[in-house]
Design a protein around this motif. Structure first.
Motif, short mmCIF file in Angstrom:
data_model
loop_
_atom_site.label_atom_id
_atom_site.label_comp_id
_atom_site.label_asym_id
_atom_site.label_seq_id
_atom_site.Cartn_x
_atom_site.Cartn_y
_atom_site.Cartn_z
N ARG A 17 8.00 -2.34 16.08
CA ARG A 17 7.60 -3.69 16.49
C ARG A 17 6.09 -3.71 16.68
N ILE A 18 5.55 -4.91 16.62
CA ILE A 18 4.13 -5.10 16.94
C ILE A 18 4.04 -5.09 18.46
N MET A 19 3.31 -4.11 18.99
CA MET A 19 3.21 -3.99 20.44
C MET A 19 1.96 -3.20 20.80
N ASP A 20 1.53 -3.37 22.03
CA ASP A 20 0.39 -2.63 22.54
C ASP A 20 0.95 -1.40 23.26
N ASP A 21 1.19 -0.36 22.50
CA ASP A 21 1.82 0.86 23.00
C ASP A 21 0.89 2.05 22.78
N TYR A 22 1.43 3.23 22.97
CA TYR A 22 0.64 4.45 22.78
C TYR A 22 0.11 4.57 21.35
N GLY A 23 0.86 4.08 20.37
CA GLY A 23 0.47 4.21 18.97
C GLY A 23 -0.22 2.99 18.40
N HIS A 24 -0.65 2.07 19.23
CA HIS A 24 -1.25 0.80 18.78
C HIS A 24 -2.56 1.04 18.02
N VAL A 25 -2.67 0.42 16.84
CA VAL A 25 -3.93 0.47 16.10
C VAL A 25 -4.53 -0.92 15.91
N ASP A 26 -3.68 -1.94 15.71
CA ASP A 26 -4.15 -3.32 15.62
C ASP A 26 -2.94 -4.25 15.71
N ASP A 27 -3.21 -5.54 15.75
CA ASP A 27 -2.14 -6.52 15.97
C ASP A 27 -1.33 -6.86 14.72
N GLU A 28 -1.62 -6.22 13.60
CA GLU A 28 -0.85 -6.43 12.37
C GLU A 28 -0.02 -5.20 12.00
N THR A 29 -0.18 -4.13 12.73
CA THR A 29 0.49 -2.87 12.40
C THR A 29 1.62 -2.61 13.37
N PRO A 30 2.85 -2.56 12.87
CA PRO A 30 3.94 -2.20 13.79
C PRO A 30 3.85 -0.74 14.21
N SER A 31 4.26 -0.50 15.44
CA SER A 31 4.36 0.87 15.95
C SER A 31 5.81 1.30 15.85
N LEU A 32 6.00 2.56 15.62
CA LEU A 32 7.32 3.10 15.34
C LEU A 32 7.74 4.08 16.42
N ALA A 33 9.03 4.10 16.71
CA ALA A 33 9.63 5.11 17.58
C ALA A 33 10.90 5.61 16.88
N ILE A 34 11.19 6.88 17.06
CA ILE A 34 12.37 7.46 16.43
C ILE A 34 12.93 8.55 17.33
N SER A 35 14.24 8.63 17.39
CA SER A 35 14.86 9.74 18.10
C SER A 35 16.31 9.90 17.68
N LEU A 36 16.79 11.09 17.92
CA LEU A 36 18.17 11.46 17.65
C LEU A 36 18.72 12.17 18.87
N TYR A 37 20.01 12.05 19.08
CA TYR A 37 20.62 12.87 20.11
C TYR A 37 20.45 14.33 19.70
N PRO A 38 20.24 15.23 20.65
CA PRO A 38 19.92 16.63 20.33
C PRO A 38 20.88 17.31 19.35
N ALA A 39 22.16 17.05 19.43
CA ALA A 39 23.13 17.71 18.55
C ALA A 39 22.96 17.31 17.08
N TYR A 40 22.19 16.26 16.81
CA TYR A 40 22.04 15.75 15.45
C TYR A 40 20.66 16.02 14.86
N ARG A 41 19.84 16.74 15.58
CA ARG A 41 18.49 17.05 15.10
C ARG A 41 18.54 18.22 14.13
N GLY A 42 17.53 18.28 13.26
CA GLY A 42 17.42 19.39 12.32
C GLY A 42 18.39 19.34 11.17
N ARG A 43 18.94 18.17 10.88
CA ARG A 43 19.92 18.02 9.80
C ARG A 43 19.46 17.05 8.71
N GLY A 44 18.19 16.61 8.79
CA GLY A 44 17.66 15.68 7.80
C GLY A 44 17.91 14.21 8.13
#
Length: 157
Positions: free
Chosen positions: A74-101
């Protein structure tokens, strides 16, 4: 492992709180913070009323009939903010599903979705010690700026 990537259903928006908590990087030997950390404004911005802003997009990885991972932007003023036209991204997986692509697949789908949405780039923030930084580099993210502990990275679309 069999899984699918799909759009988040509106009834699933409360899951973003769980995935945001899972996205908090903990260096080895560090105790997890209390869940109340999600009440801090710097984190609430990622999930508050998600889906209500133009450009909010979330994809879920589903395995065995349940969401096991999420990537959202989403477009937001977060830790990864660069400008008001660039969406910032967040991603996560539950631990048991990490490392599987699954995270790579989620990210690929999100980059395609954002490109189709007309965005020129996407940004994120990652701690330098987080192994996910290697994934982001492999996926074409470049360092935009950094501090002693973290990078803001940008991926041209």
């Amino acid at each position: 492992m069999r899984y699918t990537i799909r759009d988040m259903r509106s009834a699933e928006s409360p899951l973003l709180e769980d995935f945001l908590y899972e996205a908090i990087f903990l260096p080895e030997g560090t105790a997890p913070p209390p869940k109340s950390i999600l009440n801090e404004e710097a984190l609430r911005v990622y999930i508050r009323e998600f889906g209500s802003q133009p450009g909010d997009v979330c994809l879920m990885a589903e395995a065995g009939g349940q969401a096991v991972g999420a990537v959202w932007a989403r477009i937001m003023d977060d830790y990864g903010h660069v400008d008001d036209e660039t969406p910032s991204l967040a991603i996560s997986l539950y631990p048991a599903y990490r490392g599987r692509g699954i995270g790579t697949n989620l990210l690929e789908h999100m980059l395609t979705r954002l490109r189709q949405g007309g965005y020129k780039q996407v940004s994120l923030s990652v701690q330098k010690a987080n192994p996910a930084a290697n994934l982001y580099r492999r996926m074409g993210f470049e360092i935009f700026r950094g501090t002693e502990e973290e990078w803001i990275m940008v991926r041209r679309l």
